[in-house]
Design a protein around this motif. Structure first.
Motif, mmCIF file in Angstrom:
data_model
loop_
_atom_site.group_PDB
_atom_site.id
_atom_site.type_symbol
_atom_site.label_atom_id
_atom_site.label_comp_id
_atom_site.label_asym_id
_atom_site.label_seq_id
_atom_site.Cartn_x
_atom_site.Cartn_y
_atom_site.Cartn_z
ATOM 1 N N LYS A 129 0.829 -1.221 0.000
ATOM 2 C CA LYS A 129 0.000 0.000 0.000
ATOM 3 C C LYS A 129 0.856 1.262 0.000
ATOM 4 N N ASP A 130 2.052 1.181 0.625
ATOM 5 C CA ASP A 130 2.949 2.350 0.629
ATOM 6 C C ASP A 130 3.455 2.636 -0.780
ATOM 7 N N LEU A 131 3.752 1.567 -1.530
ATOM 8 C CA LEU A 131 4.202 1.746 -2.912
ATOM 9 C C LEU A 131 3.059 2.267 -3.785
ATOM 10 N N TYR A 132 1.835 1.810 -3.482
ATOM 11 C CA TYR A 132 0.645 2.304 -4.193
ATOM 12 C C TYR A 132 0.535 3.810 -3.993
ATOM 13 N N ALA A 133 0.740 4.251 -2.729
ATOM 14 C CA ALA A 133 0.673 5.688 -2.410
ATOM 15 C C ALA A 133 1.767 6.458 -3.156
ATOM 16 N N LYS A 134 2.946 5.852 -3.313
ATOM 17 C CA LYS A 134 4.027 6.512 -4.048
ATOM 18 C C LYS A 134 3.654 6.712 -5.517
ATOM 19 N N ILE A 135 2.958 5.704 -6.080
ATOM 20 C CA ILE A 135 2.580 5.772 -7.500
ATOM 21 C C ILE A 135 1.465 6.799 -7.732
ATOM 22 N N TYR A 136 0.479 6.770 -6.853
ATOM 23 C CA TYR A 136 -0.727 7.576 -7.106
ATOM 24 C C TYR A 136 -0.897 8.775 -6.162
ATOM 25 N N GLY A 137 0.052 8.977 -5.250
ATOM 26 C CA GLY A 137 -0.093 10.100 -4.311
ATOM 27 C C GLY A 137 -0.651 9.608 -2.990
ATOM 28 N N ASN A 138 -0.330 10.321 -1.927
ATOM 29 C CA ASN A 138 -0.641 9.860 -0.564
ATOM 30 C C ASN A 138 -2.103 9.992 -0.155
ATOM 31 N N ASN A 139 -2.926 10.503 -1.045
ATOM 32 C CA ASN A 139 -4.347 10.648 -0.671
ATOM 33 C C ASN A 139 -5.103 9.342 -0.782
ATOM 34 N N ASN A 140 -4.452 8.245 -1.172
ATOM 35 C CA ASN A 140 -5.157 6.954 -1.300
ATOM 36 C C ASN A 140 -5.115 6.202 0.003
#
Length: 593
Positions: free
Chosen positions: A582-593
Motif C-alpha cells: 500500500k505504501d508503494l501504491y501511495a508513491k505511485i498515485y499520491g498519498n491521498n489513497n
C-alpha cells in the motif's frame, strides 16, 4: 469388459488392457520403486476393507494432504471411493486457519498426510475439528498412526463382499470429491464433483493427447490436490502410461533426466523458468557457438505450425533442430515431446520456441468447477493454434455472453458448491456455468481467453484495462519475474514489479555494475530502475496509450505462496498484494489513497 463409469474403474480398466508392472512409481530412499497395476488394485481393496472395519459409511469425507505426489495418494483415492465415501484433497501449503475451516466445513472423519510437518500442522488444530477421529501419515512419524496399519487391517479378505456391495452401490452421478478452490479472496469454496463429472472429462479429453498406449511414460509433479493434475493422472491410467511422481519442483530437472518422460503437465511459470535456464546457458557460450545458439532461438521465435512459414523457413528450422534444439531435448530427458499446459495463459513466444524444439506445449483451458477441461490444443489434424486455448472438447458446449464472459454447459459441470446453494445459483444459470473469464471463439473454433471478468477495471477516464494481458506481455522481459497491474479508478495504469533478482545480478556483473548485494539495495539502484523502465517502455508499445504502464515500483520480496502473494496454483492474490504494498501504491498515485 470393464466400462468406466466411476473413478475407481480406471485401474481395473488398465489391468484388463495393459497390466503395467510400473503403473505407479515413487522414489523411496533414492530408488524409484514401482507398483504394478495388480498391486495398486490389491492395496486399494485392502484400504477399502480396512475403512469398512473402521466404520466408514457411504458419503463420509476423508481428507488427504500430501507435500508431494506419490503412489500412496492414488491407492488411498481408489480405496476411499470404492466405499462410497468421498476423497477431500487439500493443498499442503495453506494456513492452519484454512485447514481448520476445510476440515470442519467438509466434516472430515479421517486425515491422511504425507509427513511430520503436516502431522504437526493438523495436530495443532485437531481439537477444533469435532468430526475428526484420527490422523494417519504415509511417512513414519513418531506418535502418529501410519497408513500401513490400514493395509494390515485390510489383509483379511473376508469382508471383500461388503466392499463389492459398496462399489456396486456407487452411481456415476454420486459425489466423488470436494475440491476446495484456492480462492484469491475470502474462504475457499468446496467444488462438488461427481464420478460422472470427472470420468466424462477424462474420456472427452483423452483423444486430444497423443499417447503411445501402454508404452508412454509420464512425470507427475503438479499438486495432485488440484483437479487438473488429478484428472490428467486418470488419463494416464486410461492409456496405460507409467506414472512417475516427481520428488519436488526443485528436483524436477533431475527427475526429468532420470525418468525420461514422454509427457508431463506444466504451468507457465515453470516453462518460463526452464526457458530462462536454457537462455542463461546460451548467454555463457562464446564465438560461433553463441551466434548459432541465438540464431536458432530467433528461428524458433518465428515458428508457426503446419509449414505455413514456407520452404526457406522450414529448411532453417531443420538445421536449427539438428544443431541446437536437439540439445534442448536431450537436456529434458530426450523423450519429452508433449507438455500439457494449464492454470494460466502461456506466452505465445514460449509455445513457438518449444514447438520449434519439437517439445510441443499444448495449452488448454478449464476450471475446478468444470472438472476441469473445457478446451485444449492438439497438434494433430490442424488442432493447434498458438496463443489460443484450443478447440472445445467433445460433449461440452460453450457460449459467449454479451459482456464477453465464457459460459459452459456439459457433463463436466460441477454438482455445485458444498453447503452453499446461493453461490451455486449465482454460478450455474439455466445449466450454464459462468466461468468469470472473458474470451472469444474464432472462425476455426479456437477459444482465446483475454482476462478474468473480476480482474478487469476502469481508469478514471472510463477506459477498460485487462491486467492479465499486460502482465503476460511484460513477463516476456527477463528482468521481470512477477508483475501486477494496478489503477482501478486512477488516472492511469501502474504496476508493482518483482524483478528477476538472479537475472539482474547476472546483467549487472556482465556490465560491471555494482547493483548491490541485498534485494533492497538492488531495487533502489538507479541503473537497475532505469534498465527495467527501458523494458517496460519497450513492451508498452504493444498497447494503446490508455493501457500503458506509466509508473511502477519495484518490490524487494520474492512473491511466493508462503509470503501470501500467490495462490497454490501460482495466481496473483491481487487484494493481498495491493495491501502488502500500500505504501508503494501511495508513491505511485499520491498519498491521498
Amino acid at each position: 469388459m470393464i466400462t468406466i463409469n466411476r473413478l475407481f474403474d480406471f485401474p481395473y480398466y488398465q489391468l484388463e488392457n495393459y497390466n503395467k508392472p510400473d503403473a505407479l512409481v515413487t522414489k523411496q530412499n533414492g530408488v524409484w520403486t514401482a507398483t504394478s497395476t495388480q498391486e495398486y488394485i490389491d492395496k486399494a481393496n485392502a484400504v477399502s476393507r480396512a475403512l469398512l472395519r473402521m466404520g466408514v459409511q457411504k458419503n463420509d469425507k476423508i481428507a488427504i494432504i500430501s507435500s508431494n505426489n506419490r503412489t500412496e495418494w492414488h491407492i488411498m483415492d481408489v480405496g476411499i471411493l470404492q466405499t462410497g465415501a468421498q476423497n477431500v484433497p487439500v493443498y499442503p501449503t495453506i494456513t492452519e486457519d484454512d485447514y481448520e475451516y476445510i476440515l470442519n466445513h467438509s466434516e472430515a472423519i479421517y486425515v491422511f498426510v504425507s509427513d511430520a510437518e503436516l502431522v504437526n500442522k493438523i495436530n495443532s488444530i485437531k481439537a477444533k475439528v469435532p468430526s475428526l477421529k484420527d490422523v494417519f501419515s504415509f511417512n513414519e512419524v513418531d506418535g502418529c498412526k501410519n497408513w500401513n496399519e490400514l493395509l494390515e487391517l485390510g489383509k483379511d479378505t473376508s469382508n471383500q463382499d461388503a466392499v463389492e456391495d459398496r462399489k456396486n452401490s456407487v452411481n456415476p452421478e454420486d459425489l466423488a470429491t470436494i475440491i476446495y478452490t484456492s480462492g484469491t479472496t475470502g474462504r475457499p469454496k468446496g467444488v462438488m464433483l461427481s464420478h460422472k463429472n470427472i470420468v466424462s472429462n477424462v474420456l472427452d479429453s483423452a483423444d486430444r493427447i497423443p499417447f503411445n498406449a501402454g508404452v508412454s511414460r509420464a512425470l507427475s509433479f503438479l499438486p495432485i490436490c488440484h483437479i487438473y493434475e488429478r484428472m490428467v493422472t486418470y488419463i494416464y491410467q486410461f492409456y496405460g502410461c507409467s506414472i512417475y511422481f516427481g520428488e519436488s519442483i526443485e528436483k524436477i530437472s533431475d527427475n526429468i533426466k532420470e525418468v525420461r518422460p514422454s509427457v508431463m503437465t506444466g504451468v507457465p511459470r515453470l516453462i518460463e523458468k526452464v526457458y530462462e535456464k536454457i537462455i542463461g546457458k546460451g548467454t555463457e557460450l562464446t564465438g560461433i557457438k553463441k551466434k548459432l545458439f541465438f540464431w536458432a532461438v530467433g528461428v524458433g521465435l518465428k515458428y508457426e505450425p503446419y509449414g505455413v512459414n514456407g520452404f526457406w523457413y522450414e529448411l532453417q528450422l531443420k538445421l536449427a533442430r539438428k544443431l541446437i534444439f536437439s540439445k534442448w531435448k536431450t537436456g529434458l530427458g530426450g523423450n519429452l515431446d508433449l507438455i500439457v499446459n494449464g492454470s494460466a495463459a502461456l506466452q505465445p513466444r514460449l509455445a513457438r520456441v518449444f514447438a520449434a524444439a519439437e517439445i510441443y506445449i499444448m495449452e488448454g483451458y478449464g476450471l475446478s468447477e468444470t472438472s476441469p477441461v473445457i478446451s485444449v490444443n492438439d497438434f494433430r489434424n490442424k488442432g493447434f493454434k498458438i496463443g489460443t486455448a484450443g478447440k472445445i472438447i467433445n460433449n461440452v458446449e460453450i457460449k459467449i455472453a454479451e459482456d464477453g464472459e465464457i459460459l459452459c454447459k456439459g457433463p463436466n459441470v460441477m454438482m455445485g458448491y458444498f453447503k452453499d446453494p446461493e453461490k451455486t445459483a449465482e454460478a450455474i444459470i439455466d445449466g450454464y456455468f459462468h466461468t468469470g473469464d472473458i474470451g472469444n471463439v474464432d472462425k476455426d473454433g479456437f477459444l482465446s481467453i483475454t482476462d478474468r471478468k473480476k480482474e478487469m477495471f476502469k481508469t478514471s477516464g472510463g477506459k477498460y484495462i485487462a491486467p492479465q494481458l499486460i502482465e503476460n506481455t511484460m513477463k516476456q522481459s527477463r528482468f521481470i519475474e512477477q508483475i501486477m497491474v494496478i489503477g482501478d479508478g486512477e488516472k492511469m495504469p501502474g504496476a508493482f514489479i518483482q524483478p528477476s533478482f538472479e537475472f539482474v545480478k547476472e546483467w549487472a556483473k556482465l556490465h560491471g555494475i555494482d547493483a548491490g548485494k541485498t534485494n533492497e539495495e538492488i531495487i533502489s539502484n538507479p541503473k537497475v530502475i532505469d534498465r527495467i523502465k527501458e523494458e517496460v517502455d519497450h513492451l508498452n508499445t504493444k498497447f494503446g496509450n490508455w493501457e500503458q504502464i506509466k509508473r511502477f515500483e519495484l518490490t524487494p520480496d520474492v512473491w511466493s505462496i508462503n509470503g501470501g502473494h500467490l495462490t497454490p496454483t501460482l495466481k496473483l492474490k491481487r487484494k493481498i498484494i495491493k495491501e502488502i504494498y500500500k505504501d508503494l501504491y501511495a508513491k505511485i498515485y499520491g498519498n491521498n489513497n
